[in-house]
Design a protein around this motif. Structure first.
Motif, mmCIF file in Angstrom:
data_model
loop_
_atom_site.group_PDB
_atom_site.id
_atom_site.type_symbol
_atom_site.label_atom_id
_atom_site.label_comp_id
_atom_site.label_asym_id
_atom_site.label_seq_id
_atom_site.Cartn_x
_atom_site.Cartn_y
_atom_site.Cartn_z
ATOM 1 N N ILE A 291 0.868 -1.176 0.000
ATOM 2 C CA ILE A 291 0.000 0.000 0.000
ATOM 3 C C ILE A 291 0.908 1.230 0.000
ATOM 4 O O ILE A 291 1.784 1.364 0.870
ATOM 5 N N THR A 292 0.720 2.117 -0.962
ATOM 6 C CA THR A 292 1.572 3.300 -1.054
ATOM 7 C C THR A 292 1.220 4.293 0.045
ATOM 8 O O THR A 292 0.048 4.654 0.230
ATOM 9 N N VAL A 293 2.246 4.706 0.778
ATOM 10 C CA VAL A 293 2.077 5.672 1.867
ATOM 11 C C VAL A 293 2.124 7.085 1.290
ATOM 12 O O VAL A 293 3.018 7.411 0.490
ATOM 13 N N ASP A 294 1.170 7.909 1.689
ATOM 14 C CA ASP A 294 1.123 9.277 1.188
ATOM 15 C C ASP A 294 2.435 10.004 1.495
ATOM 16 O O ASP A 294 3.011 9.856 2.582
ATOM 17 N N LYS A 326 0.954 8.831 12.034
ATOM 18 C CA LYS A 326 -0.006 9.195 10.988
ATOM 19 C C LYS A 326 -0.408 7.956 10.183
ATOM 20 O O LYS A 326 -1.569 7.818 9.795
ATOM 21 N N VAL A 327 0.559 7.086 9.923
ATOM 22 C CA VAL A 327 0.250 5.864 9.178
ATOM 23 C C VAL A 327 -0.750 5.024 9.962
ATOM 24 O O VAL A 327 -1.747 4.534 9.410
ATOM 25 N N ARG A 328 -0.512 4.862 11.248
ATOM 26 C CA ARG A 328 -1.413 4.050 12.077
ATOM 27 C C ARG A 328 -2.807 4.667 12.187
ATOM 28 O O ARG A 328 -3.818 3.968 12.282
ATOM 29 N N THR A 331 -7.097 5.063 8.087
ATOM 30 C CA THR A 331 -7.739 3.796 7.717
ATOM 31 C C THR A 331 -7.220 3.274 6.382
ATOM 32 O O THR A 331 -7.415 2.100 6.061
ATOM 33 N N ALA A 332 -6.566 4.133 5.606
ATOM 34 C CA ALA A 332 -6.060 3.721 4.292
ATOM 35 C C ALA A 332 -5.007 2.628 4.403
ATOM 36 O O ALA A 332 -4.774 1.885 3.448
ATOM 37 N N TYR A 333 -4.384 2.526 5.589
ATOM 38 C CA TYR A 333 -3.285 1.571 5.750
ATOM 39 C C TYR A 333 -3.625 0.445 6.711
ATOM 40 O O TYR A 333 -2.752 -0.290 7.156
ATOM 41 N N LEU A 337 -1.442 -3.178 8.816
ATOM 42 C CA LEU A 337 -1.200 -3.181 10.254
ATOM 43 C C LEU A 337 -1.622 -4.511 10.866
ATOM 44 O O LEU A 337 -2.342 -5.297 10.256
ATOM 45 N N ASP A 338 -1.195 -4.732 12.098
ATOM 46 C CA ASP A 338 -1.616 -5.911 12.854
ATOM 47 C C ASP A 338 -2.192 -5.434 14.179
ATOM 48 O O ASP A 338 -1.477 -4.844 14.990
ATOM 49 N N ALA A 339 -3.465 -5.677 14.380
ATOM 50 C CA ALA A 339 -4.159 -5.211 15.585
ATOM 51 C C ALA A 339 -3.955 -3.712 15.769
ATOM 52 O O ALA A 339 -3.760 -3.220 16.885
ATOM 53 N N GLY A 340 -3.983 -2.976 14.644
ATOM 54 C CA GLY A 340 -3.848 -1.528 14.680
ATOM 55 C C GLY A 340 -2.433 -1.020 14.853
ATOM 56 O O GLY A 340 -2.218 0.188 14.944
ATOM 57 N N SER A 341 -1.463 -1.925 14.897
ATOM 58 C CA SER A 341 -0.061 -1.547 15.129
ATOM 59 C C SER A 341 0.770 -1.787 13.878
ATOM 60 O O SER A 341 0.536 -2.740 13.123
ATOM 61 N N ASP A 342 1.775 -0.936 13.663
ATOM 62 C CA ASP A 342 2.712 -1.165 12.560
ATOM 63 C C ASP A 342 4.023 -1.762 13.061
ATOM 64 O O ASP A 342 4.997 -1.833 12.315
ATOM 65 N N ASN A 343 4.056 -2.206 14.336
ATOM 66 C CA ASN A 343 5.202 -2.998 14.783
ATOM 67 C C ASN A 343 5.227 -4.280 13.951
ATOM 68 O O ASN A 343 4.247 -5.013 13.902
ATOM 69 N N GLY A 344 6.315 -4.537 13.302
ATOM 70 C CA GLY A 344 6.422 -5.723 12.461
ATOM 71 C C GLY A 344 5.965 -5.498 11.035
ATOM 72 O O GLY A 344 6.236 -6.337 10.161
#
Length: 775
Positions: A291-294, A326-328, A331-333, A337-344
């Motif tokens: 998914i491209t990040v703005d 901002k990424v977290r 909703t576009a991303y 995410l995993d359980a709302g987190s971008d850890n991992g």
């Protein structure tokens, strides 16, 4: 000086060695500028065109570069190593710090085998490069044993030296041997030379820079080891490749995974071309769509390009700052995410890069350095070889990245020097599995490698995988790691060591199977060793005893950790020393090689994993924190001629070791922690919720203690308790000591290591919790 014309006798010799090669015209050979001894046998096969500019030609025939040399070997400093410590009958050691200059004539027809080498030539057609050399050798040369051990540094670190000596890394000054008490917890861990194993053997030890993205450290006029400067990280200085004098640019992709709440910098491995498009993407797993990040959520900052590739400081090539909050929040991303987190979560930065270098010189430089130290008296400038006449056999070893390097070195044909002489007589690669390296490519990153979750599609892990020459069932190619060296009769004797991590993470089963799940015959000059229950890289007994004095009490794991399981502590540096001792003796003809100890399909000790634990006869204890995982690093046939690599739907059969009822491997060499276990040691660690749940946690393993007494055993625990296994403290200690004695008898542990292990058994039996055994 020019190469002498090839005589008919030399031509016939070459034909006998390699009848399938196409000889070059004598005039072509004679036109080359000499870079060393001139009486050379010279020829080359027809080299096909590379699939693209970023990869080497697909050549399965030996093609050694002959127009290359160590032009100069300049010593920058020498003195007593390890603060003058004495090592038994060998006595003191000295260090030598040097800078080597290598040269290659770009008209040598085999230079095509190194990506961008021709493009790095100067106006005279020569490619010049420099690299650091760090050496240790007996102060009294007569006390040496004739062996040179080349240790492939791991990202400039001395990992294998540290493990072989039970010492500490990057320290040529300290000298403290490890001590394990028979009770209590007052363990002394090794520092610097540690036990001094290599020095007591009288070996000459050599490190050198080979990774072209690591800067040189010995370019100054002088250098010295001291209490404040204990190590010089061996780096390399390579020329920038140009396309007929024009800057080369191309597509690069760099990856970032945080695995924590605060990290937000992605370092690039090459300079980004100014004012060119770039994108940042996010995905949850390697096989998910990106998914491209703005662009408003990240910024790029250029660096000076002085530090190593991937550095996130101002002296790196550049870095991306990611606004993870901002990424977290968007909703576009959410799918990334995993359980709302971008850890991992996996971030990729795609950009136009510039200034590639011929990174494959990291192989040629080592080849020519070891050939120089082994065979020559002087370099081309008249500087003396510091160990001339003292070396009768050459060995190489390396851990992880360095083990992969040795497999790549061998496969690419670099164990044959420019005069068709053998470079390394023996090799001991550790924990490389079936992989090679991402080195001999344009835009390469030698430090990257494929894992189940991280950097999954990194190049450097395609066929061949085995030492045997076979026809690949998926591509139809015929090749093997030893195919090229066999053509010139320069193959080394090889011991390969792997842990459970390499079976799950590095597809180690492909070293001994055909890609379709069937056992292969192992070449007579190769032995394979599976170190059951251990982790990625051999661990030291004293370090583990200090970290966990009592193996019946599980270590706590931080709430912020990626996995809820503590990593496995299962010491095996003693096995590493035993293998090195036997390999050296095998090379010298004074001992027969140890037998392989490796899982097989035919005897049920290796099988294809599925989601069902029964596929590996594995334990499944989710309520105790150790659920079964069928997750492993799958492998497809990939197109590496583009960035990023393109995966096909053709998938290799990858197998895993099967388990016994206690959750430990059935096959392999079992060091005392595995032979007399107090815990299950498994080769996986599963990411928890919020860290991409269910995927493998990098190179991590897991450990789960058995219940001490049967009366206290959890009803869900299918494993026997310590009491059921050994009865009493005396029963445990007897079993432990018997496992030590058996390993010594089988030559898988040196007698010098046995006492430390027996002390460790006493230390374990004296721990407070263990004293309640049987109560």
């Amino acid at each position: 000086m020019t190469f002498k014309s090839i005589s008919m006798q030399q031509t016939n010799t070459w034909r006998q060695l390699r009848p399938q090669t196409v000889l070059l015209a004598v005039a072509a050979a004679a036109s080359l500028v000499a870079c060393g001894s001139s009486d050379l046998i010279f020829g080359a096969p027809s080299i096909p065109a590379a699939k693209s500019a970023i990869v080497a030609p697909e050549l399965t025939t030996s093609c050694p570069i002959v127009a290359s040399s160590i032009d100069s070997f300049v010593t920058k400093g020498s003195g007593p190593a390890f603060n003058g410590a004495q090592f038994g009958a060998v006595g003191a050691y000295k260090y030598i710090l040097a800078e080597a200059t290598g040269k290659v004539n770009s008209t040598d027809p085999c230079v095509e085998t190194i990506v961008d080498l021709k493009n790095a030539a100067d106006s005279a057609g020569m490619v010049t490069y420099k690299f650091d050399v760090v050496m240790l050798t007996p102060a009294d040369a007569s006390k040496g044993n004739g062996s040179l051990l080349y240790i492939v540094n791991n990202r400039t670190n001395s990992s294998a030296f540290e493990a072989l000596n039970d010492g500490s890394g990057n320290d040529l000054f300290g000298n403290v041997a490890p001590v394990i008490p028979t009770s209590g917890v007052d363990v002394i861990t090794g520092v610097g030379a540690g036990k001094g194993y290599l020095m007591k053997q009288g070996m000459t030890v050599v490190f050198s820079g080979w990774q072209g993205d690591r800067p040189s450290s010995l370019s100054g006029a002088t250098a010295a080891i001291s209490s404040t400067t204990k190590w010089y990280a061996p780096g390399m200085t390579l020329p920038v490749a140009k396309d007929n004098g024009v800057k080369i640019t191309g597509t690069s992709q760099d990856e970032f995974i945080a695995d924590n709440a605060t990290s937000n910098l992605l370092g690039t491995y090459y300079p980004r071309v100014a004012n060119t498009p770039a994108t940042l993407t996010i995905r949850r797993t390697a096989t998910d769509a990106p998914i491209t990040v703005d662009a408003s959520m990240w910024t790029y900052t250029a660096g000076t390009g002085v530090a190593e590739g991937g550095n996130t400081g101002a002296t790196g090539f550049g870095y991306v700052t990611i606004d993870r909050a901002k990424v977290r929040a968007s909703t576009a991303y959410a799918a990334g995410l995993d359980a709302g987190s971008d850890n991992g979560s996996i971030y990729h930065f795609n950009y136009t890069s510039a200034d590639p270098k011929p990174m494959g010189l990291g192989f040629l430089g080592v080849r020519d350095l070891i050939s120089f130290l082994k065979y020559e008296k002087f370099d081309l400038q008249g500087n003396a070889n510091p160990v001339a006449g003292n070396i009768t056999s050459t060995l190489a070893t390396g851990i992880s990245q360095s083990g992969r390097y040795l497999r790549d070195f061998l496969w690419l044909g670099f164990n044959t020097d420019k005069q068709l002489r053998t470079v390394f007589d023996g090799m001991l690669p550790l924990v490389g599995g079936s992989r090679k390296t991402y080195t001999n490519y344009r835009w390469s990153k030698p430090g990257d490698y494929s894992r189940q979750h991280e950097t999954h599609y990194t190049p450097g892990d395609q066929f061949p995988f085995a030492y045997s020459t076979i026809t690949d069932p998926l591509t139809g190619k015929t090749d093997g790691l030893m195919k090229k060296c066999a053509e010139t009769n320069n193959c080394p004797k090889v011991f390969q060591y792997d842990s459970p991590i390499e079976f799950g993470g590095a597809r180690a089963s492909l070293v001994s199977t055909d890609g379709a799940g069937k056992d292969l015959d192992i070449p007579s000059n190769v032995r394979l060793f599976y170190s059951a229950g251990t982790s990625h890289g051999p661990q030291q007994l004293a370090n583990n005893a200090k970290s966990q004095p009592d193996y019946t009490v599980d270590r706590a794991v931080a709430a912020t950790a990626v996995s809820s399981s503590p990593g496995a502590l299962n010491a095996s540096t003693a096995l590493y020393r035993a293998l090195m001792t036997n390999l050296e003796a095998w090379v010298k003809g004074t001992a027969t090689p140890l037998a392989s100890s490796w899982p097989k399909v035919s005897d049920g000790t290796m099988s294809v994993p599925t989601t069902d634990p029964k596929s590996l006869s594995a334990i499944d204890l989710p309520s105790l924190g150790l659920a079964y995982s069928g997750v492993y690093n799958t492998l497809t046939v990939n197109d590496e001629s583009v960035i990023p690599s393109i995966a096909s739907n053709k998938m290799y059969v990858v197998l895993q070791p099967t388990q016994d009822a206690q959750g430990n491997s059935k096959a392999g060499v079992k060091m005392p922690d595995s032979a007399t276990p107090l815990a299950s040691f498994v080769g996986y660690s599963i990411r928890k919720s919020g860290f991409v749940a269910g995927d493998q946690n990098g190179l991590s393993s897991s450990q789960l203690a058995f219940a001490l007494n049967t009366s206290a055993k959890n009803k869900a625990d299918t494993r026997k308790s310590v009491q059921e296994l050994y009865g009493t403290k005396a029963g445990y200690l007897n079993a432990w000591n018997a496992s030590v004695d058996k390993l010594v008898a089988d030559k898988l542990m040196l007698a010098d290591d046995a006492m430390d292990y027996k002390n460790r058994g006493l230390m374990q039996s004296a721990q407070p919790n263990f004293s309640t055994l049987g109560q």
